[in-house]
Design an enzyme around this catalytic site. Structure first.
Site, PDB file in Angstrom:
ATOM      1  N   GLY A 100      57.622  35.420  29.336  1.00 56.09           N
ATOM      2  CA  GLY A 100      56.631  36.492  29.332  1.00 56.09           C
ATOM      3  C   GLY A 100      55.514  36.387  30.338  1.00 56.09           C
ATOM      4  N   GLY A 119      61.450  33.865  32.770  1.00 55.78           N
ATOM      5  CA  GLY A 119      62.429  34.483  33.664  1.00 55.78           C
ATOM      6  C   GLY A 119      61.707  34.982  34.894  1.00 55.78           C
ATOM      7  N   ARG A 120      60.933  36.054  34.674  1.00 60.73           N
ATOM      8  CA  ARG A 120      60.249  36.719  35.791  1.00 60.73           C
ATOM      9  C   ARG A 120      59.409  35.754  36.624  1.00 60.73           C
ATOM     10  NH1 ARG A 120      58.976  42.153  35.264  1.00 60.73           N
ATOM     11  NH2 ARG A 120      59.066  41.841  33.010  1.00 60.73           N
ATOM     12  N   CYS A 154      71.549  61.000  42.416  1.00 60.49           N
ATOM     13  CA  CYS A 154      71.221  62.380  42.039  1.00 60.49           C
ATOM     14  C   CYS A 154      70.388  62.441  40.766  1.00 60.49           C
ATOM     15  CB  CYS A 154      72.503  63.173  41.885  1.00 60.49           C
ATOM     16  SG  CYS A 154      73.437  63.125  43.405  1.00 60.49           S
TER      17      CYS A 154
HETATM   18  N1  LLP Z   1      63.087  35.019  26.191  1.00 61.53           N
HETATM   19  C1  LLP Z   1      63.460  36.116  25.533  1.00 61.53           C
HETATM   20  C2  LLP Z   1      63.935  35.979  24.160  1.00 61.53           C
HETATM   21  C3  LLP Z   1      63.393  37.377  26.154  1.00 61.53           C
HETATM   22  O1  LLP Z   1      63.744  38.468  25.484  1.00 61.53           O
HETATM   23  C4  LLP Z   1      62.936  37.470  27.498  1.00 61.53           C
HETATM   24  C5  LLP Z   1      62.882  38.750  28.183  1.00 61.53           C
HETATM   25  C6  LLP Z   1      62.574  36.277  28.156  1.00 61.53           C
HETATM   26  C7  LLP Z   1      62.651  35.069  27.471  1.00 61.53           C
HETATM   27  C8  LLP Z   1      62.098  36.247  29.573  1.00 61.53           C
HETATM   28  O2  LLP Z   1      60.926  36.954  29.744  1.00 61.53           O
HETATM   29  P1  LLP Z   1      60.125  36.909  31.124  1.00 61.53           P
HETATM   30  O3  LLP Z   1      59.612  35.510  31.312  1.00 61.53           O
HETATM   31  O4  LLP Z   1      61.071  37.287  32.205  1.00 61.53           O
HETATM   32  O5  LLP Z   1      59.043  37.890  30.956  1.00 61.53           O
HETATM   33  N2  LLP Z   1      63.815  44.313  32.325  1.00 61.53           N
HETATM   34  C9  LLP Z   1      62.398  44.193  32.064  1.00 61.53           C
HETATM   35  C10 LLP Z   1      62.067  42.900  31.370  1.00 61.53           C
HETATM   36  C11 LLP Z   1      62.806  42.694  30.073  1.00 61.53           C
HETATM   37  C12 LLP Z   1      62.501  41.368  29.439  1.00 61.53           C
HETATM   38  C13 LLP Z   1      63.376  41.130  28.270  1.00 61.53           C
HETATM   39  N3  LLP Z   1      63.224  39.857  27.657  1.00 61.53           N
HETATM   40  C14 LLP Z   1      61.641  44.347  33.369  1.00 61.53           C
HETATM   41  O6  LLP Z   1      62.276  44.542  34.400  1.00 61.53           O
HETATM   42  O7  LLP Z   1      60.427  44.305  33.379  1.00 61.53           O
END
Ligand code: LLP
Length: 410
Positions: free
Chosen positions: A237, A273-274, A340
């Site tokens: 997150g 992740g991000r 489109c």
């Molecule tokens: N752990 C769980 C259980 C998750 O559901 C997620 C992301 C993460 C870790 C990783 O989160 P991060 O560190 O990346 O924020 N497609 C969307 C983001 C969806 C995130 C879903 N879950 C976007 O492009 O902003």
């Protein structure tokens, strides 16, 4: 590492225009040094605490990206059998893999049990029973953390908020203790930890602090009932800078957590992740046409919402820069793709150096949820991906062909 040297954008030591010309566009370009830097800053930030960083593969599941983190000693956070398959091929040790997600199937659970993963993050009583049955059928014990829904606002886009009672995720905090009691009574379940994830692209410390408080209260309630946990998984997150955001660094977060974590020996798990990949990737695209309607000016590029869905899905902002600055005056333009749909845009009313036809543009911060969310919508073959390391580069996924579009069809 993407920066300008004079007028030209470089990916580490390689000209981005060289890659675009050689490999075509749309093209995802990743910087290995950036991947390593973000991983190490997370790892260092939390050095004070016993911890494991499990890369959330959903953000970017390319095998070569995973391999960089696996080599650094990271674990992986997976959400499907497909991601487990990729994680193992990338070289992540099964004992460093956690399996998240609200709807794991029996087959996926059995696959992960056979591979000996570290932990299943379980989100409902029914899922807990299913996992117990899967483990029983294999004569195994399944390691489990329950995912809490802490009902904490993450102050982010509503589509990427996951930890409030409106969301499908996790077990309400008021049901957590009784659900652990059920888990304890199941013969093929081994209670290992507790987990939660409150949302994505969080740019301040306070939601994390509130959430940590809820988690620690639960840990204490469980311990009072004789349920001891080995780890606490705080999910992912942590936000990044797309535009003008100033998110906390991992070490800022660690500092903010310190008072609450004092005297505790729980191992911390994280699922970023991000943060690990977002700013380590760009999407390079070529200008096909320009169009002045009298009302607006459109720059039509060869990448589209099928390649990078975030602006269409979340109105997300991605910085756009020319790959080679042409020195022309800036204009206010909409940068749009060929799909489109009116939602197929990358920028609206953006002040950009007016590009020539054929010029390359770089859409920045595209390393997370970019290629991973791409599709073949409008029968567009998916983009190629290339990894740069110093002056070297390697195609880490070939551009899809027309044959790829119809594979398996009759
Ligand atoms: N752990 C769980 C259980 C998750 O559901 C997620 C992301 C993460 C870790 C990783 O989160 P991060 O560190 O990346 O924020 N497609 C969307 C983001 C969806 C995130 C879903 N879950 C976007 O492009 O902003």
């Amino acid at each position: 590492m993407f920066k300008f040297s004079g007028k030209s954008l470089l990916a580490e030591g390689v000209g981005v225009s060289v890659l675009a010309e050689k490999l075509g566009t749309p093209l995802y370009v990743y910087s290995e040094a950036s991947l390593i830097e973000s991983y190490r800053s997370f790892d260092k930030g939390f050095a004070k605490f016993p911890h494991l960083i499990c890369f959330a593969m959903k953000a970017n599941s390319n095998l070569s990206v995973g391999r960089v983190f696996a080599r650094e000693g990271a674990g992986a956070d997976i959400v499907s059998g497909g991601e487990l398959y990729r994680a193992l091929l990338s070289g992540f040790h099964p004992k460093r893999i956690v399996f998240s997600g609200v709807g794991k199937t029996m087959d996926e659970m059995k696959y992960a049990l056979k591979k000996g993963i570290y932990c299943f993050n379980i989100e409902s009583v029914e899922e807990l029973h299913a996992l117990n049955a899967a483990a029983k059928s294999l004569k195994m014990k399944a390691p489990v953390a329950l995912r809490v829904n802490p009902d904490v606002q993450a102050d982010t886009h509503h589509k990427i908020t996951t930890g409030t009672k409106e969301n499908k995720f996790g077990i309400p905090k008021s049901h957590i203790v009784e659900t652990y009691e059920i888990a304890k009574s199941l013969k093929n379940i081994a209670i290992t930890g507790i987990q939660a994830h409150i949302g994505s692209q969080i740019t301040s410390v306070s939601p994390f602090e509130k959430f940590l408080k809820v988690m620690l209260e639960l840990v204490d309630q469980l311990s009072a009932k004789g349920i001891a946990l080995k780890h606490m998984d705080l999910g992912g997150g942590l936000g990044i800078t797309y535009n003008k955001e100033t998110p906390p660094s991992p070490s800022d977060l660690a500092k903010a957590f310190e008072p609450q974590l004092k005297g505790r020996s729980l191992k911390l798990l994280f699922e970023p992740g991000r943060f690990l990949v977002g700013n380590a990737g760009i999407l390079v695209t070529q200008v096909i046409y320009r169009k002045r309607t009298g009302h607006k000016t459109f720059v039509i590029v060869d990448a589209a919402m099928n390649d990078l869905a975030r602006p269409a899905l979340y109105d997300a902002y991605h910085e756009i820069v020319p790959v080679h600055k042409n020195g022309s005056a800036k204009e206010t333009v909409d940068v749009v793709g060929p799909v489109c749909e009116s939602g197929d845009y990358f920028a609206k009313a953006r002040h950009l150096e007016y590009p020539e036809q054929g010029e390359f543009l770089a859409i920045q911060s595209a390393g997370a949820y970019g290629f991973a969310m791409s599709s073949q919508y409008n029968s567009r073959p998916r983009a190629a991906e290339v990894m740069v390391s110093g002056k070297k580069w390697k195609v880490v996924r070939k551009r899809e062909t027309l044959e790829d579009l119809i594979r398996g069809e009759k």
